[in-house]
Design a protein around this motif. Structure first.
Motif, mmCIF file in Angstrom:
data_model
loop_
_atom_site.group_PDB
_atom_site.id
_atom_site.type_symbol
_atom_site.label_atom_id
_atom_site.label_comp_id
_atom_site.label_asym_id
_atom_site.label_seq_id
_atom_site.Cartn_x
_atom_site.Cartn_y
_atom_site.Cartn_z
ATOM 1 N N GLU A 127 0.571 -4.537 6.415
ATOM 2 C CA GLU A 127 1.424 -5.318 5.515
ATOM 3 C C GLU A 127 2.473 -4.447 4.815
ATOM 4 O O GLU A 127 3.331 -4.974 4.113
ATOM 5 C CB GLU A 127 0.564 -6.011 4.437
ATOM 6 C CG GLU A 127 -0.352 -7.073 5.002
ATOM 7 C CD GLU A 127 -1.484 -7.456 4.037
ATOM 8 O OE1 GLU A 127 -2.141 -8.460 4.306
ATOM 9 O OE2 GLU A 127 -1.717 -6.747 3.041
ATOM 10 N N GLY A 128 2.386 -3.115 4.948
ATOM 11 C CA GLY A 128 3.444 -2.252 4.420
ATOM 12 C C GLY A 128 3.067 -1.448 3.183
ATOM 13 O O GLY A 128 3.936 -0.830 2.577
ATOM 14 N N TRP A 129 1.791 -1.452 2.791
ATOM 15 C CA TRP A 129 1.393 -0.625 1.648
ATOM 16 C C TRP A 129 0.390 0.417 2.129
ATOM 17 O O TRP A 129 -0.190 0.287 3.210
ATOM 18 C CB TRP A 129 0.810 -1.464 0.506
ATOM 19 C CG TRP A 129 -0.220 -2.478 0.907
ATOM 20 C CD1 TRP A 129 0.015 -3.773 1.279
ATOM 21 C CD2 TRP A 129 -1.639 -2.285 0.994
ATOM 22 N NE1 TRP A 129 -1.165 -4.397 1.583
ATOM 23 C CE2 TRP A 129 -2.202 -3.514 1.421
ATOM 24 C CE3 TRP A 129 -2.501 -1.212 0.761
ATOM 25 C CZ2 TRP A 129 -3.566 -3.687 1.614
ATOM 26 C CZ3 TRP A 129 -3.857 -1.388 0.961
ATOM 27 C CH2 TRP A 129 -4.375 -2.610 1.369
ATOM 28 N N SER A 130 0.231 1.463 1.320
ATOM 29 C CA SER A 130 -0.706 2.512 1.723
ATOM 30 C C SER A 130 -1.430 3.072 0.506
ATOM 31 O O SER A 130 -1.002 2.859 -0.634
ATOM 32 C CB SER A 130 0.034 3.629 2.469
ATOM 33 O OG SER A 130 0.973 4.249 1.611
ATOM 34 N N MET A 131 -2.513 3.758 0.770
ATOM 35 C CA MET A 131 -3.298 4.402 -0.292
ATOM 36 C C MET A 131 -3.789 5.745 0.243
ATOM 37 O O MET A 131 -3.773 5.983 1.458
ATOM 38 C CB MET A 131 -4.546 3.583 -0.648
ATOM 39 C CG MET A 131 -4.295 2.218 -1.236
ATOM 40 S SD MET A 131 -5.814 1.553 -1.962
ATOM 41 C CE MET A 131 -5.362 -0.152 -2.257
ATOM 42 N N VAL A 132 -4.240 6.606 -0.669
ATOM 43 C CA VAL A 132 -4.934 7.840 -0.282
ATOM 44 C C VAL A 132 -6.336 7.722 -0.869
ATOM 45 O O VAL A 132 -6.482 7.574 -2.089
ATOM 46 C CB VAL A 132 -4.198 9.080 -0.838
ATOM 47 C CG1 VAL A 132 -5.032 10.333 -0.639
ATOM 48 C CG2 VAL A 132 -2.844 9.231 -0.156
ATOM 49 N N ILE A 133 -7.350 7.745 -0.004
ATOM 50 C CA ILE A 133 -8.702 7.417 -0.485
ATOM 51 C C ILE A 133 -9.682 8.554 -0.200
ATOM 52 O O ILE A 133 -9.818 8.994 0.949
ATOM 53 C CB ILE A 133 -9.198 6.097 0.158
ATOM 54 C CG1 ILE A 133 -8.188 4.971 -0.132
ATOM 55 C CG2 ILE A 133 -10.596 5.739 -0.372
ATOM 56 C CD1 ILE A 133 -8.606 3.591 0.320
ATOM 57 N N GLN B 57 7.458 -1.392 10.262
ATOM 58 C CA GLN B 57 6.429 -0.358 10.078
ATOM 59 C C GLN B 57 7.081 1.003 9.813
ATOM 60 O O GLN B 57 6.397 2.019 9.792
ATOM 61 C CB GLN B 57 5.496 -0.299 11.296
ATOM 62 C CG GLN B 57 4.776 -1.608 11.580
ATOM 63 C CD GLN B 57 3.933 -2.111 10.418
ATOM 64 O OE1 GLN B 57 3.407 -1.339 9.612
ATOM 65 N NE2 GLN B 57 3.818 -3.427 10.302
ATOM 66 N N ALA B 58 8.428 1.023 9.606
ATOM 67 C CA ALA B 58 9.138 2.295 9.448
ATOM 68 C C ALA B 58 8.853 2.954 8.101
ATOM 69 O O ALA B 58 8.841 4.168 7.984
ATOM 70 C CB ALA B 58 10.639 2.063 9.613
ATOM 71 N N THR B 59 8.655 2.128 7.056
ATOM 72 C CA THR B 59 8.399 2.683 5.716
ATOM 73 C C THR B 59 7.170 1.994 5.123
ATOM 74 O O THR B 59 6.680 0.996 5.656
ATOM 75 C CB THR B 59 9.595 2.452 4.771
ATOM 76 O OG1 THR B 59 9.819 1.041 4.678
ATOM 77 C CG2 THR B 59 10.843 3.150 5.251
ATOM 78 N N GLU B 60 6.719 2.545 3.994
ATOM 79 C CA GLU B 60 5.549 1.965 3.326
ATOM 80 C C GLU B 60 5.666 2.203 1.821
ATOM 81 O O GLU B 60 6.384 3.110 1.386
ATOM 82 C CB GLU B 60 4.260 2.613 3.852
ATOM 83 C CG GLU B 60 4.118 4.068 3.460
ATOM 84 C CD GLU B 60 3.147 4.849 4.352
ATOM 85 O OE1 GLU B 60 3.249 4.757 5.587
ATOM 86 O OE2 GLU B 60 2.288 5.555 3.765
ATOM 87 N N ARG B 61 4.969 1.418 1.061
ATOM 88 C CA ARG B 61 4.917 1.644 -0.386
ATOM 89 C C ARG B 61 3.510 2.088 -0.747
ATOM 90 O O ARG B 61 2.545 1.355 -0.534
ATOM 91 C CB ARG B 61 5.285 0.379 -1.140
ATOM 92 C CG ARG B 61 5.652 0.659 -2.595
ATOM 93 C CD ARG B 61 6.176 -0.593 -3.275
ATOM 94 N NE ARG B 61 5.196 -1.664 -3.189
ATOM 95 C CZ ARG B 61 4.131 -1.752 -3.977
ATOM 96 N NH1 ARG B 61 3.919 -0.842 -4.898
ATOM 97 N NH2 ARG B 61 3.275 -2.743 -3.837
ATOM 98 N N ARG B 62 3.411 3.330 -1.211
ATOM 99 C CA ARG B 62 2.125 3.862 -1.661
ATOM 100 C C ARG B 62 1.740 3.150 -2.945
ATOM 101 O O ARG B 62 2.551 3.100 -3.872
ATOM 102 C CB ARG B 62 2.293 5.378 -1.868
ATOM 103 C CG ARG B 62 1.103 6.184 -2.266
ATOM 104 C CD ARG B 62 0.049 6.340 -1.212
ATOM 105 N NE ARG B 62 0.385 6.807 0.116
ATOM 106 C CZ ARG B 62 0.526 8.068 0.494
ATOM 107 N NH1 ARG B 62 0.397 9.045 -0.375
ATOM 108 N NH2 ARG B 62 0.785 8.379 1.756
ATOM 109 N N ILE B 63 0.571 2.554 -2.995
ATOM 110 C CA ILE B 63 0.147 1.824 -4.197
ATOM 111 C C ILE B 63 0.186 2.772 -5.398
ATOM 112 O O ILE B 63 -0.368 3.869 -5.339
ATOM 113 C CB ILE B 63 -1.284 1.246 -4.007
ATOM 114 C CG1 ILE B 63 -1.310 0.221 -2.867
ATOM 115 C CG2 ILE B 63 -1.811 0.643 -5.311
ATOM 116 C CD1 ILE B 63 -0.522 -1.048 -3.084
ATOM 117 N N GLY B 64 0.870 2.357 -6.458
ATOM 118 C CA GLY B 64 1.027 3.195 -7.647
ATOM 119 C C GLY B 64 2.378 3.900 -7.684
ATOM 120 O O GLY B 64 2.740 4.483 -8.689
ATOM 121 N N GLU B 65 3.141 3.846 -6.590
ATOM 122 C CA GLU B 65 4.483 4.449 -6.573
ATOM 123 C C GLU B 65 5.526 3.338 -6.454
ATOM 124 O O GLU B 65 5.228 2.268 -5.912
ATOM 125 C CB GLU B 65 4.639 5.393 -5.372
ATOM 126 C CG GLU B 65 3.748 6.621 -5.446
ATOM 127 C CD GLU B 65 3.891 7.541 -4.229
ATOM 128 O OE1 GLU B 65 3.229 8.580 -4.234
ATOM 129 O OE2 GLU B 65 4.650 7.221 -3.286
#
Ligand code: MTE
Length: 307
Positions: A130-136, A270-278
């Protein structure tokens, strides 16, 4: 009171809900003191872990976001539904049947799985289609450690992961978004790759239900939906498994689902993403930044066709 939105405001200009929640939380923390911000979510149990391979030089996503912004459709399709609805999930007793094309099929109790191999801390980038990402910061062990125990036969080519389907606690099962139970699959060599893990915890503690307690798949170079939650059965099979999302919309979700900035989903780039919290977007990396480790699994394959 009815509040009209200015017609010239683009949906993308509206503060994403979790960023708004983060700001609100920070404001509350300011009022209530810094201790509130440091307080962990209501976690169940600390796990004894060892440091694992694959360290990342990127800040982990806030625990509050990891445990509240979730996809787990059995508990509702809204992002904040699983945190509320999955409280009813009982994760003890729990067992996982490992069966199919193997010499030693076996039903593993969760306690046994927790002791099967050292529980490693592995911080991974996770990218949702869906275009978002996280670091877990996950806690888990390589899937290969489990598969070794059941001794796959030479005819086993794929691994199927079947998840819990319990209408008593899962209100989302009444909605036919997917052909339940949620099923995922990997090629056997993908499953045996050292990056592929079965996660039992995050941030050093046992998983909460909304994140797929008590045991879930984590394959960091693939889109998040490959990470089947609350697994009850693992089957070694010869044919490519029919996965839940591929059955629901084959033109949108392929079997491989490798993170690939060059192959767009029909509805989302899928070219870019929004890191949750940024707030600003980042470029999405090939194989989610794990190309050095996994590109060789796909040598000679047309990744535009086999998406
Ligand atoms: N597993 C089950 N059983 N049901 C689901 O709806 N959603 C998938 C995956 N695993 C899902 C699931 C999707 S779409 C994503 S993006 C990830 O779980 C989200 O995992 P997280 O909420 O822990 O970040």
């Amino acid at each position: 009171m009815l509040i009209r939105r200015r017609p010239d405001i683009q949906p993308s200009e509206i503060t994403p809900r979790e960023v708004y929640r983060q700001r609100r939380d920070l404001m509350r923390a300011g009022l209530a003191g810094a201790a509130w911000l440091a307080a962990p979510a209501a976690f169940s149990a600390k796990l004894a872990t060892v440091p694992g391979p694959y360290k990342l030089d990127e800040s982990p996503t806030r625990l509050k976001d990891v445990t509240s912004y979730n996809n787990y459709y059995e508990f509702g399709t809204g992002k904040y539904d699983p945190e509320e609805n999955a409280k009813a999930l009982k994760t003890r007793p729990w067992s996982v049947a490992v069966e199919g094309l193997c010499a030693k099929p076996k039903v593993f109790g969760i306690e046994e799985l927790l002791k099967l191999a050292p529980l490693e801390e592995r911080t991974y980038r996770m990218r949702c289609v869906e275009g978002w990402s996280m670091v877990i910061p996950w806690v888990g062990f390589p899937i290969s450690a489990l598969l070794k125990q059941v001794q796959p036969l030479g005819s086993a080519k794929y691994v199927e992961f079947v998840t819990l389907e319990d209408p008593k606690v899962m209100p989302g099962l009444r909605v036919p978004v997917l052909d339940w139970p949620y099923v995922e699959g990997l090629r056997l060599d993908e499953a045996n790759h050292p990056l592929s893990i079965l996660a039992v915890g995050l941030y050093g503690e046992e998983l909460l239900p909304q994140n797929g307690a008590p045991i879930r798949l984590v394959v960091p170079w693939k889109y998040g939906f490959k990470s089947a939650k609350s697994i009850v059965k693992i089957r070694l099979v010869e044919q490519m498994p029919k996965t839940a999302w591929n059955v629901a919309a084959p033109q949108e979700y392929g079997f491989y689902s490798n993170v690939n900035p060059n192959v767009d989903h029909p509805r989302w780039s899928q070219a870019t993403e929004r890191r949750i919290g940024e707030l600003t977007k980042r470029k999405t990396l090939m194989f989610n930044g794990y190309a050095n480790e996994v590109a060789s699994l796909y040598t000679g394959m047309d990744l535009k066709k086999l998406y």
